[in-house]
Enzyme design. Sequence first.
Site, PDB file in Angstrom:
ATOM      1  N   LYS A 190     -19.642 -14.278  61.013  1.00 47.51           N
ATOM      2  CA  LYS A 190     -20.895 -15.389  60.719  1.00 47.51           C
ATOM      3  C   LYS A 190     -21.479 -15.865  62.195  1.00 47.51           C
ATOM      4  O   LYS A 190     -22.176 -15.027  62.430  1.00 47.51           O
ATOM      5  CB  LYS A 190     -20.035 -16.636  60.178  1.00 47.51           C
ATOM      6  N   ASP A 238      -8.264 -15.346  58.135  1.00 43.40           N
ATOM      7  CA  ASP A 238      -9.749 -15.068  57.868  1.00 43.40           C
ATOM      8  C   ASP A 238     -10.425 -16.297  58.251  1.00 43.40           C
ATOM      9  O   ASP A 238     -10.490 -17.025  57.507  1.00 43.40           O
ATOM     10  CB  ASP A 238      -9.749 -14.556  56.577  1.00 43.40           C
ATOM     11  N   PHE A 253     -11.907 -15.269  49.541  1.00 40.04           N
ATOM     12  CA  PHE A 253     -13.115 -14.451  49.550  1.00 40.04           C
ATOM     13  C   PHE A 253     -12.911 -13.705  50.942  1.00 40.04           C
ATOM     14  O   PHE A 253     -13.020 -14.475  51.837  1.00 40.04           O
ATOM     15  CB  PHE A 253     -14.555 -15.142  49.496  1.00 40.04           C
TER      16      PHE A 253
HETATM   17  C1  LIG Z   1     -13.853 -16.247  54.590  1.00 39.78           C
HETATM   18  C2  LIG Z   1     -14.988 -15.031  54.585  1.00 39.78           C
HETATM   19  N1  LIG Z   1     -14.351 -13.765  54.856  1.00 39.78           N
HETATM   20  C3  LIG Z   1     -15.229 -12.690  55.008  1.00 39.78           C
HETATM   21  C4  LIG Z   1     -16.484 -12.690  54.431  1.00 39.78           C
HETATM   22  C5  LIG Z   1     -17.336 -11.715  54.293  1.00 39.78           C
HETATM   23  O1  LIG Z   1     -18.192 -11.634  55.503  1.00 39.78           O
HETATM   24  P1  LIG Z   1     -19.339 -10.420  55.598  1.00 39.78           P
HETATM   25  O2  LIG Z   1     -20.381 -11.003  54.526  1.00 39.78           O
HETATM   26  O3  LIG Z   1     -20.107 -10.808  57.039  1.00 39.78           O
HETATM   27  O4  LIG Z   1     -18.677  -9.221  55.395  1.00 39.78           O
HETATM   28  C6  LIG Z   1     -17.152 -14.073  54.164  1.00 39.78           C
HETATM   29  C7  LIG Z   1     -18.464 -14.375  53.909  1.00 39.78           C
HETATM   30  O5  LIG Z   1     -18.766 -15.306  53.230  1.00 39.78           O
HETATM   31  C8  LIG Z   1     -16.168 -15.314  54.370  1.00 39.78           C
HETATM   32  O6  LIG Z   1     -16.638 -16.518  54.025  1.00 39.78           O
END
Ligand SMILES: Cc1ncc(COP(=O)(O)O)c(C=O)c1O
Length: 400
Positions: A251, A222, A137
């Site tokens: 986050k 990520d 994700f």
């Molecule tokens: C690993 C990871 N990357 C990216 C995101 C996306 O972040 P945002 O919702 O701040 O765009 C999330 C959100 O849960 C995530 O868990």
Amino acid sequence: MADSWLDRADRALLGNYYPARLTLVRGEGCRVVDDAGRSYLDLVGGIAVNSLGHCHPAIVRAIREQCGTLMHVSNLYRTPWSVRLAEALVARFPGSRAFFCNSGAEANEAAIKLARRHARLAHGAGRHVVVSAEGSFHGRTFAALTATGQPKYREGFEPLVPGFRYVPFGDPAALEAAVTDDVCAVLLEPIQGESGVRVPPPGYLAGAAALCARRGALLALDEVQTGLGRTGTFLACEAEGVIPDVVTLSKSLGGGIPLGAMLARGEAAQAFAPGTHASTFGGNPVACAAALAFLEVLEADGLLARVRETGEWFMGALRELAARQPKILAVRGRGLLIAVDLAVPAKAVALAAEQRGYLINAVQEQALRFAPPFIVARQDLEDFLAALAEILDEIPVSGS
Ligand SMILES: Cc1ncc(COP(=O)(O)O)c(C=O)c1O
């Protein structure tokens, strides 16, 4: 009688979120309070955002002071707070330089654009493919969504961004086969959060780093969910001794204020020339002041060690419960990013927990995710475990 918040939300907000049961109006420490005055222990933590709990005094103070000093000037000008925050992050990921944005998805968009531009500068055209993992994700904007290795999130939004390739997560041979000479970057979560806290086999990330170095591709990690202490080290990749080319963060970085960052090292750090990428609010002074306060408390209060200790204890206690409660099928995670697989519907467990005053996240149909504040008290977790044991006794096994 006045319309409820639910009715009003239903009329005024778009329908992209499942309707929430609770309307939350206040938070302090590890607790939040709803509009009926009921208090809940928050084991969701804003989905890994509220790492210092709610309204931590140091973060509130920093935001208040900054709001009375300078709130926004754009990136046409420099401010001390974004420079200080960049220095603080670079000190924790040596040799890197920072770009600031507002969210995890934006940080990943920046990483994907950086990788493509780096490849273009280093190797010329034709090397634009980003390899990501099934079950990953990375966010909901178009390139981050395309990188997200879960078809259910991509469906209906086609055509997606060209130039993405998916591999099974944790399989070094599949990765080796996928990183051909058209690949500019491999984008991975060190531990997959949203698909249920999936920890890859030891050595997987190190293998990915070595492979990328051999093939001239960037390794972008990520760490939006796993970073900033959540798994017990500042970056999750530190636990594996892996140094990626690019790291994305968001986050908890802004202590509850929207903020994202991309950190890039080495040659990759040279790929963005002036004008190639930007964000109006990126490096906003209020968000950066909040982030500086967050990083200070993380260090001053020794919270990384606390995350490791509390996480190990909590996972051990969940495993003990699993040993006498067959409805818990598996417990996994690292630090305070933990999931349990269940033989019962996770939503039913989350609802029953809510009724007893606990917020927990049904991350998959049969899996719960815990991402509590780092300051969560052991007694609160013990009380929760007793409630969870009772809830699991009461809920029948799925399909039975
Ligand atoms: C690993 C990871 N990357 C990216 C995101 C996306 O972040 P945002 O919702 O701040 O765009 C999330 C959100 O849960 C995530 O868990």
